[in-house]
Scaffold this active site. Structure first.
Site, short mmCIF file in Angstrom:
data_model
loop_
_atom_site.label_atom_id
_atom_site.label_comp_id
_atom_site.label_asym_id
_atom_site.label_seq_id
_atom_site.Cartn_x
_atom_site.Cartn_y
_atom_site.Cartn_z
N SER A 197 0.80 -1.22 0.00
CA SER A 197 0.00 0.00 0.00
C SER A 197 0.83 1.27 0.00
O SER A 197 2.05 1.24 -0.13
CB SER A 197 -0.97 0.03 1.19
OG SER A 197 -0.24 0.22 2.39
N TYR B 173 -3.31 0.64 -2.88
CA TYR B 173 -4.44 1.16 -2.11
C TYR B 173 -3.90 2.03 -0.98
O TYR B 173 -2.73 1.94 -0.60
CB TYR B 173 -5.32 0.02 -1.57
CG TYR B 173 -4.61 -0.89 -0.60
CD1 TYR B 173 -4.67 -0.66 0.77
CD2 TYR B 173 -3.87 -1.97 -1.06
CE1 TYR B 173 -4.00 -1.49 1.66
CE2 TYR B 173 -3.21 -2.81 -0.18
CZ TYR B 173 -3.27 -2.56 1.18
OH TYR B 173 -2.61 -3.37 2.05
#
Length: 127
Positions: free
Chosen positions: A25, A58
């Site tokens: 991430s 993300y």
């Protein structure tokens, strides 16, 4: 028909960390996320201005006010602390919605402090 449209853009963020040993991430200061209307776990495109790399991952929220921009896991191999990046999220909408849609664009200084927020971006122009 659904169109993929720019939803949010954080322009010229400075990478503060690259943590290869994290699960994955990008960690973004919660204050920047809120200003750009980005939510935790949202898909985000990262474009490194310094080396041209592009990747998708993300978002996870970093400490509010920390100014952190940290690429984690495999993404850490694509950036270096100090690199300038553009962070973009997208949304889907029909053509009629898209005709009136305006993304949120935030501009950061070298310390990841916001100096401008706009909903307008055309080539060579900022309002």
């Amino acid at each position: 028909m659904q169109l993929n449209m720019l939803k949010s853009k954080i322009h010229r963020a400075t990478v503060t960390e690259a943590n290869l040993n994290y699960v994955g991430s990008i960690t973004i200061d919660r204050e920047l996320m809120e200003s750009a209307h980005i939510i935790e776990y949202e898909k985000i495109q990262v474009v490194d201005i310094d080396n041209g790399n592009r990747l998708e991952t993300y978002v996870i929220a970093g400490e509010k006010g920390s100014k952190v921009i940290c690429l984690n896991g495999a993404a850490a191999r694509h950036v270096q602390p100090g690199d300038k990046v553009i962070l973009m999220t997208y949304c889907q909408m029909d053509e009629e919605e898209a005709k009136i849609h305006k993304p949120i664009v935030i501009f950061l200084d070298e310390n990841n402090s916001i100096f401008q927020i706009t909903d307008y971006e055309k080539h060579g122009q900022v309002k």
